[in-house]
Design a protein around this motif. Sequence first.
Motif, PDB file in Angstrom:
ATOM      1  N   VAL A 127       0.860  -1.152   0.121  1.00 52.65           N
ATOM      2  CA  VAL A 127      -0.031   0.046  -0.005  1.00 52.65           C
ATOM      3  C   VAL A 127       1.081   1.291  -0.057  1.00 52.65           C
ATOM      4  N   LEU A 128       1.981   1.280   0.743  1.00 54.70           N
ATOM      5  CA  LEU A 128       2.805   2.461   0.659  1.00 54.70           C
ATOM      6  C   LEU A 128       3.689   2.621  -0.715  1.00 54.70           C
ATOM      7  N   ASP A 129       3.554   1.511  -1.410  1.00 52.89           N
ATOM      8  CA  ASP A 129       4.395   1.497  -2.719  1.00 52.89           C
ATOM      9  C   ASP A 129       3.069   2.380  -3.561  1.00 52.89           C
ATOM     10  N   ALA A 130       1.823   1.897  -3.567  1.00 50.70           N
ATOM     11  CA  ALA A 130       0.859   2.332  -4.209  1.00 50.70           C
ATOM     12  C   ALA A 130       0.745   3.770  -4.057  1.00 50.70           C
ATOM     13  N   LEU A 131       0.618   4.140  -2.799  1.00 44.18           N
ATOM     14  CA  LEU A 131       0.583   5.572  -2.364  1.00 44.18           C
ATOM     15  C   LEU A 131       1.743   6.435  -2.943  1.00 44.18           C
ATOM     16  N   VAL A 132       2.987   5.936  -3.217  1.00 42.67           N
ATOM     17  CA  VAL A 132       4.151   6.648  -3.779  1.00 42.67           C
ATOM     18  C   VAL A 132       3.850   6.789  -5.346  1.00 42.67           C
ATOM     19  N   ASP A 133       3.246   5.437  -5.933  1.00 41.87           N
ATOM     20  CA  ASP A 133       3.228   5.538  -7.107  1.00 41.87           C
ATOM     21  C   ASP A 133       2.090   6.755  -7.449  1.00 41.87           C
ATOM     22  N   ALA A 134       1.113   7.000  -6.825  1.00 38.01           N
ATOM     23  CA  ALA A 134       0.064   7.689  -7.164  1.00 38.01           C
ATOM     24  C   ALA A 134       0.413   9.181  -6.688  1.00 38.01           C
ATOM     25  N   GLY A 144      -7.213  -4.976  -3.308  1.00 38.36           N
ATOM     26  CA  GLY A 144      -5.620  -5.029  -3.826  1.00 38.36           C
ATOM     27  C   GLY A 144      -5.248  -3.771  -3.261  1.00 38.36           C
ATOM     28  N   PRO A 145      -3.773  -3.556  -3.223  1.00 36.47           N
ATOM     29  CA  PRO A 145      -2.989  -2.477  -2.577  1.00 36.47           C
ATOM     30  C   PRO A 145      -3.456  -1.193  -3.217  1.00 36.47           C
ATOM     31  N   ALA A 146      -3.649  -1.009  -4.590  1.00 34.59           N
ATOM     32  CA  ALA A 146      -3.975   0.433  -5.146  1.00 34.59           C
ATOM     33  C   ALA A 146      -5.488   0.610  -4.626  1.00 34.59           C
ATOM     34  N   VAL A 147      -6.342  -0.135  -4.475  1.00 30.80           N
ATOM     35  CA  VAL A 147      -7.657   0.120  -4.253  1.00 30.80           C
ATOM     36  C   VAL A 147      -7.542   0.760  -2.573  1.00 30.80           C
ATOM     37  N   VAL A 148      -6.891  -0.035  -1.714  1.00 32.96           N
ATOM     38  CA  VAL A 148      -6.576   0.161  -0.191  1.00 32.96           C
ATOM     39  C   VAL A 148      -5.958   1.591  -0.205  1.00 32.96           C
ATOM     40  N   ALA A 204      -3.348  -3.158   6.255  1.00 35.60           N
ATOM     41  CA  ALA A 204      -2.673  -2.589   5.123  1.00 35.60           C
ATOM     42  C   ALA A 204      -2.497  -1.162   5.208  1.00 35.60           C
ATOM     43  N   THR A 205      -2.812  -0.585   6.464  1.00 31.18           N
ATOM     44  CA  THR A 205      -2.893   0.856   6.434  1.00 31.18           C
ATOM     45  C   THR A 205      -1.899   1.542   7.251  1.00 31.18           C
ATOM     46  N   PRO A 206      -1.084   2.529   6.989  1.00 35.94           N
ATOM     47  CA  PRO A 206      -0.068   3.062   7.787  1.00 35.94           C
ATOM     48  C   PRO A 206      -0.833   3.884   8.958  1.00 35.94           C
ATOM     49  N   ASP A 207      -0.118   3.951   9.933  1.00 37.03           N
ATOM     50  CA  ASP A 207      -0.649   4.596  11.156  1.00 37.03           C
ATOM     51  C   ASP A 207      -1.231   5.986  10.603  1.00 37.03           C
ATOM     52  N   GLU A 208      -0.542   6.934  10.037  1.00 38.91           N
ATOM     53  CA  GLU A 208      -0.908   8.207   9.575  1.00 38.91           C
ATOM     54  C   GLU A 208      -2.223   8.430   9.037  1.00 38.91           C
ATOM     55  N   LEU A 209      -2.794   7.154   8.363  1.00 38.20           N
ATOM     56  CA  LEU A 209      -4.035   7.262   7.561  1.00 38.20           C
ATOM     57  C   LEU A 209      -4.889   6.130   8.202  1.00 38.20           C
ATOM     58  N   ALA A 210      -4.770   5.727   9.563  1.00 38.44           N
ATOM     59  CA  ALA A 210      -5.473   4.742  10.063  1.00 38.44           C
ATOM     60  C   ALA A 210      -6.707   5.118  10.947  1.00 38.44           C
ATOM     61  N   ALA A 211      -6.935   6.300  11.403  1.00 37.47           N
ATOM     62  CA  ALA A 211      -7.930   6.373  12.143  1.00 37.47           C
ATOM     63  C   ALA A 211      -9.310   6.263  11.604  1.00 37.47           C
ATOM     64  N   PRO A 212      -9.512   6.754  10.123  1.00 42.21           N
ATOM     65  CA  PRO A 212     -10.965   6.635   9.735  1.00 42.21           C
ATOM     66  C   PRO A 212     -11.419   5.163   9.287  1.00 42.21           C
ATOM     67  N   PRO A 213     -10.349   4.417   8.817  1.00 44.16           N
ATOM     68  CA  PRO A 213     -10.643   2.781   8.598  1.00 44.16           C
ATOM     69  C   PRO A 213     -10.662   2.176  10.138  1.00 44.16           C
ATOM     70  N   ALA A 214      -9.934   2.527  11.002  1.00 40.37           N
ATOM     71  CA  ALA A 214      -9.926   1.927  12.396  1.00 40.37           C
ATOM     72  C   ALA A 214     -11.427   2.105  13.051  1.00 40.37           C
ATOM     73  N   THR A 215     -11.809   3.551  12.775  1.00 37.81           N
ATOM     74  CA  THR A 215     -13.246   3.853  13.390  1.00 37.81           C
ATOM     75  C   THR A 215     -14.321   3.090  12.788  1.00 37.81           C
ATOM     76  N   LEU A 216     -14.241   2.958  11.428  1.00 35.97           N
ATOM     77  CA  LEU A 216     -15.360   2.252  11.006  1.00 35.97           C
ATOM     78  C   LEU A 216     -15.215   0.742  11.377  1.00 35.97           C
ATOM     79  N   LEU A 217     -14.102   0.149  11.358  1.00 36.84           N
ATOM     80  CA  LEU A 217     -14.204  -1.236  11.859  1.00 36.84           C
ATOM     81  C   LEU A 217     -14.726  -0.994  13.336  1.00 36.84           C
ATOM     82  N   GLY A 218     -14.481  -0.182  14.217  1.00 37.22           N
ATOM     83  CA  GLY A 218     -14.958  -0.168  15.342  1.00 37.22           C
ATOM     84  C   GLY A 218     -16.522   0.244  15.386  1.00 37.22           C
ATOM     85  N   TRP A 219     -16.957   0.875  14.601  1.00 39.65           N
ATOM     86  CA  TRP A 219     -18.494   0.902  14.436  1.00 39.65           C
ATOM     87  C   TRP A 219     -19.146  -0.329  14.062  1.00 39.65           C
ATOM     88  N   ALA A 220     -18.351  -0.998  12.881  1.00 43.43           N
ATOM     89  CA  ALA A 220     -18.981  -2.177  12.548  1.00 43.43           C
ATOM     90  C   ALA A 220     -18.792  -3.180  13.489  1.00 43.43           C
TER      91      ALA A 220
END
Length: 343
Positions: A174-181, A220-224, A262-278
Amino acid sequence: MTTTAPPLLTVHSHEDLIALAPVLLGFWPRESIVMLTLGSSRPFHGRLDLPPRDRLAHAGPHLFDDPLLHPALRHGARAVVLLYFTADHSTALAAHAVLRAGCARLGLPIAIAVVADGSRWADLEDTGGAPPVAYDAAGHPFVVAALASGRLRHASRADLVASLEPDPAALDAVLDALVDAGHAPGSADGLPLGGRAVRAQGDWVVETVARGVSDDGPPGPAVVARLVRMLQVPRVRDAAWSSIDRAGAGGHVRFWTSVLRATPDELAAPPATLLGWAAWQDGDGALAWSALARAARGDPGYPLAADLARLAAPRGPARGVARRVRLDARPPVRRFLLVSGHG
């Protein structure tokens, strides 16, 4: 995705109660006090680390009021079951003395109190000096069914927390995909700002999540990479939030767990909160709190995580109902009806 009604679990014995605890929690409790509430339509169940003996020796009479007893009363409990998971019988007795006094002071009956060390259990409310009884929780039908369904996957709470840590290979991809984008994890460059762009990204996120939930496979990593970037926009994140309901919560738990790993900590708060809600919607309070801890590591002040923490706190609404449990009238279990969720 189809859903089925949760099974009715009928508890006939102390062994059933011991096996029920890991099913409700999603992990095997160790050195723990587990409280199950009885008789309320909106149950509250809790687990605490068993305090060390020296702390119990100097504990005041209100040690367990806030984390266990007051929430039980707020949720209308008519009685409680207390389970002590430890091989240290004397520490369990000391903790039970404090809890027994608190229950008596607050008028909350104790239906059953059991200490279990992994192979034998003893009834702490039995004054007749009955010897410990052997049991095998690992082979119990409740546990076997929970293992088969995926409800019980973790040997301990530490393992549950570790299951949300980044997978190194997935994270690197995922980090590679972020760099590629052309995106850095902590940068706001390239995020949608205008109403039309936000709506377009929100629609893409909802469609992507729905596809991932129905396919039951990790994206896949690009989608994530795109997904966790777009979730930094609150209105886009809220579009994903609104798609989670109780009926489909289990699929969202699987999807957001794979994303979070697959998420770096800097971006983890939103998906982690969505997981918590689910997880909260799915009745898995332990997973919800573990997800919120991961969110806090990425952004300690994340507002939506704080809102969810207040909602899931013991003084708030009850945990989502994920299992129905009935205590049978046959001896030695006392007669109560319990509708149960994960705590």
